[in-house]
Write a protein that holds these residues in place. Structure first.
Motif, short mmCIF file in Angstrom:
data_model
loop_
_atom_site.label_atom_id
_atom_site.label_comp_id
_atom_site.label_asym_id
_atom_site.label_seq_id
_atom_site.Cartn_x
_atom_site.Cartn_y
_atom_site.Cartn_z
N GLN A 14 0.88 -0.96 0.02
CA GLN A 14 -0.10 -0.07 -0.08
C GLN A 14 0.85 1.22 0.24
OE1 GLN A 14 -3.25 0.26 -0.46
NE2 GLN A 14 -3.29 2.39 -0.19
N ARG A 15 1.96 1.23 0.89
CA ARG A 15 2.85 2.36 0.96
C ARG A 15 3.47 2.57 -0.55
NH1 ARG A 15 5.76 5.50 4.41
NH2 ARG A 15 7.52 6.22 3.70
N ASP A 16 3.98 1.48 -1.13
CA ASP A 16 4.60 1.43 -2.52
C ASP A 16 3.55 2.08 -3.62
OD1 ASP A 16 6.91 0.64 -1.43
OD2 ASP A 16 6.71 -1.32 -2.25
N LYS A 17 2.55 1.61 -3.59
CA LYS A 17 1.43 2.22 -4.07
C LYS A 17 1.10 3.36 -4.08
CE LYS A 17 -3.29 0.94 -5.88
NZ LYS A 17 -4.75 0.38 -5.65
N ARG A 18 0.93 4.35 -2.98
CA ARG A 18 0.69 5.40 -2.61
C ARG A 18 2.14 6.52 -3.19
NH1 ARG A 18 -2.73 8.30 1.04
NH2 ARG A 18 -3.99 6.55 0.33
N ARG A 19 2.93 5.87 -2.91
CA ARG A 19 4.30 6.68 -3.42
C ARG A 19 4.27 6.55 -4.97
NH1 ARG A 19 9.66 6.08 -5.00
NH2 ARG A 19 11.22 7.52 -3.97
N ALA A 20 4.01 5.76 -5.51
CA ALA A 20 3.72 5.70 -7.06
C ALA A 20 2.84 6.48 -7.57
CB ALA A 20 3.65 4.40 -7.41
N HIS A 21 1.97 6.69 -6.87
CA HIS A 21 0.56 7.58 -7.48
C HIS A 21 1.11 9.07 -7.15
CE1 HIS A 21 -3.24 9.48 -7.35
NE2 HIS A 21 -3.05 10.11 -6.36
N GLN A 37 9.00 26.29 -11.14
CA GLN A 37 7.82 26.97 -11.01
C GLN A 37 6.71 26.04 -10.21
OE1 GLN A 37 7.18 29.80 -11.79
NE2 GLN A 37 9.58 30.31 -12.32
N THR A 38 7.10 24.87 -10.22
CA THR A 38 6.09 23.83 -9.33
C THR A 38 6.43 23.98 -7.89
OG1 THR A 38 6.25 22.13 -11.13
CG2 THR A 38 6.00 21.38 -8.82
N ARG A 39 5.31 23.85 -7.34
CA ARG A 39 5.18 24.20 -5.91
C ARG A 39 4.65 22.81 -5.23
NH1 ARG A 39 1.07 29.01 -4.92
NH2 ARG A 39 -0.09 27.61 -6.59
N ILE A 40 4.84 22.58 -3.95
CA ILE A 40 4.47 21.20 -3.31
C ILE A 40 2.96 21.16 -3.41
CG2 ILE A 40 4.49 19.96 -1.25
CD1 ILE A 40 7.30 20.55 -0.63
N SER A 41 2.33 22.31 -2.96
CA SER A 41 0.94 22.40 -3.11
C SER A 41 0.55 22.04 -4.46
CB SER A 41 0.38 23.93 -2.89
OG SER A 41 0.79 24.80 -3.72
N ASP A 42 1.14 22.48 -5.64
CA ASP A 42 0.74 22.00 -6.86
C ASP A 42 0.55 20.27 -6.94
OD1 ASP A 42 0.53 24.53 -7.79
OD2 ASP A 42 2.73 24.32 -8.13
N VAL A 43 1.75 19.66 -6.27
CA VAL A 43 1.76 18.33 -6.62
C VAL A 43 0.50 17.62 -5.57
CG1 VAL A 43 2.81 16.27 -5.89
CG2 VAL A 43 4.37 18.20 -7.07
N ILE A 44 0.51 18.23 -4.37
CA ILE A 44 -0.57 17.81 -3.37
C ILE A 44 -1.87 17.90 -4.17
CG2 ILE A 44 -1.65 18.11 -1.33
CD1 ILE A 44 1.11 19.11 -0.30
N ALA A 45 -2.16 18.98 -4.75
CA ALA A 45 -3.59 18.97 -5.61
C ALA A 45 -3.81 18.02 -6.69
CB ALA A 45 -3.76 20.52 -5.94
N ALA A 46 -2.62 17.85 -7.20
CA ALA A 46 -2.90 16.92 -8.43
C ALA A 46 -3.05 15.56 -7.89
CB ALA A 46 -1.58 16.88 -9.23
N ALA A 47 -2.25 15.41 -6.92
CA ALA A 47 -2.41 13.66 -6.27
C ALA A 47 -3.72 13.44 -5.64
CB ALA A 47 -1.17 13.43 -5.40
N THR A 53 0.46 13.47 4.23
CA THR A 53 0.72 12.38 3.43
C THR A 53 1.91 12.48 2.58
OG1 THR A 53 -1.69 11.93 3.48
CG2 THR A 53 -0.27 10.72 1.91
N PHE A 54 1.89 13.70 2.07
CA PHE A 54 3.02 13.94 1.16
C PHE A 54 4.19 13.73 1.83
CE2 PHE A 54 6.32 16.87 -0.64
CZ PHE A 54 6.32 16.60 -1.66
N TYR A 55 4.18 14.51 3.03
CA TYR A 55 5.67 14.47 3.76
C TYR A 55 5.94 13.21 4.53
CZ TYR A 55 6.13 19.41 2.88
OH TYR A 55 6.40 20.74 2.54
N ASP A 59 10.52 14.50 1.79
CA ASP A 59 10.86 15.47 2.58
C ASP A 59 11.03 17.00 1.84
OD1 ASP A 59 11.40 13.79 4.81
OD2 ASP A 59 13.42 13.85 4.14
N SER A 60 11.00 17.02 0.41
CA SER A 60 10.89 18.13 -0.03
C SER A 60 10.57 18.16 -1.59
CB SER A 60 12.30 18.73 0.01
OG SER A 60 13.48 17.96 -0.67
N LYS A 61 10.50 19.10 -2.32
CA LYS A 61 10.39 18.87 -3.57
C LYS A 61 11.39 18.60 -4.33
CE LYS A 61 10.50 22.75 -6.04
NZ LYS A 61 10.24 24.04 -6.71
N GLY A 62 12.56 18.66 -3.87
CA GLY A 62 13.93 18.23 -4.61
C GLY A 62 14.15 16.75 -4.51
N GLU A 63 13.63 16.27 -3.10
CA GLU A 63 13.49 14.80 -3.03
C GLU A 63 12.62 14.25 -3.99
OE1 GLU A 63 12.84 11.47 0.43
OE2 GLU A 63 13.49 13.49 0.91
#
Length: 209
Positions: A14-21, A37-47, A53-55, A59-63
């Motif tokens: 389940q963890r692997d599936k969520r990470r892949a998502h 130009q991408t913000r973490i909030s953009d990724v959170i919204a898209a996912a 859950t993201f964190y 740990d960061s956008k770079g990671e």
């Protein structure tokens, strides 16, 4: 004990599936907006996930970006297969065409990720650049070994194999950029591109005698 192991296995899956998502969602966002130009909030919204859950996964956008880069490079590495020089091996030229074709096809199949790497390559941080260069070095070594094998079989003249390998790799990288950043693939299929690269590498542009 078996029940506990089963629960642990399900939790891992389940963890692997969520990470892949999250990675899939991030791929689309990075491809559209670019890394800076991408913000973490953009990724959170898209996912469609909570910030917490993201964190749990990154740990960061770079990671997150490094995760995407590693995922693409694993797929590309699986496309690179060594040259077979055994007595029953296929002709070297055909093997090289197949190898180049697999790399190009992997980039086309994962166009969004390839676009990110091509577009963001010059602005990657040190860790990301090191990962990317390690992959390119492995491909360059594969090409160099292929040239050496070809020379030993009498198919390739004596040349500076190290520099020749860099030139061929440069051709592959440029074609990947054109394939993923434009509509170039509509008029140039992967097999044709792979044949052109190998023939140019083997024969150059001089007239046949």
């Amino acid at each position: 004990m078996r029940v506990e192991m089963s629960k642990a296995a399900r939790a891992t899956r389940q963890r692997d599936k969520r990470r892949a998502h999250i990675l899939r969602a991030a791929t689309g966002v990075f491809a559209e907006k670019g890394f800076h130009q991408t913000r973490i909030s953009d990724v959170i919204a898209a996912a469609g996930i909570a910030r917490g859950t993201f964190y749990l996964y990154f740990d960061s956008k770079g990671e997150l970006f490094l995760g995407l880069l590693r995922e693409l490079l694993v797929r590309l590495r699986s496309s690179v297969i060594g040259v077979d020089t055994g007595p029953d091996a296929a002709p070297l030229k055909g093997q090289l065409v197949d190898a180049v074709g697999r790399i190009l096809q992997a980039a086309v199949d994962d166009r969004a990720l390839a676009t990110i790497v091509v577009r963001e390559a010059m602005s990657l941080d040190a860790e990301a650049r090191e990962i990317l260069e390690t992959f390119y070095s492995s491909v360059r070594q594969f090409i160099e070994e292929s040239l050496a094998n070809g020379r030993s079989l009498g198919m390739i003249r004596a040349l500076d194999e190290e520099l020749a390998a860099s030139c061929i790799l440069g051709s592959v990288k440029q074609l990947i950029e054109e394939l993923v950043m434009s509509d170039f693939e509509k008029s140039l299929n992967v097999k044709r591109a792979a044949v052109a690269i190998v023939e140019f590498g083997l024969h150059g542009i001089g007239a046949e005698h």
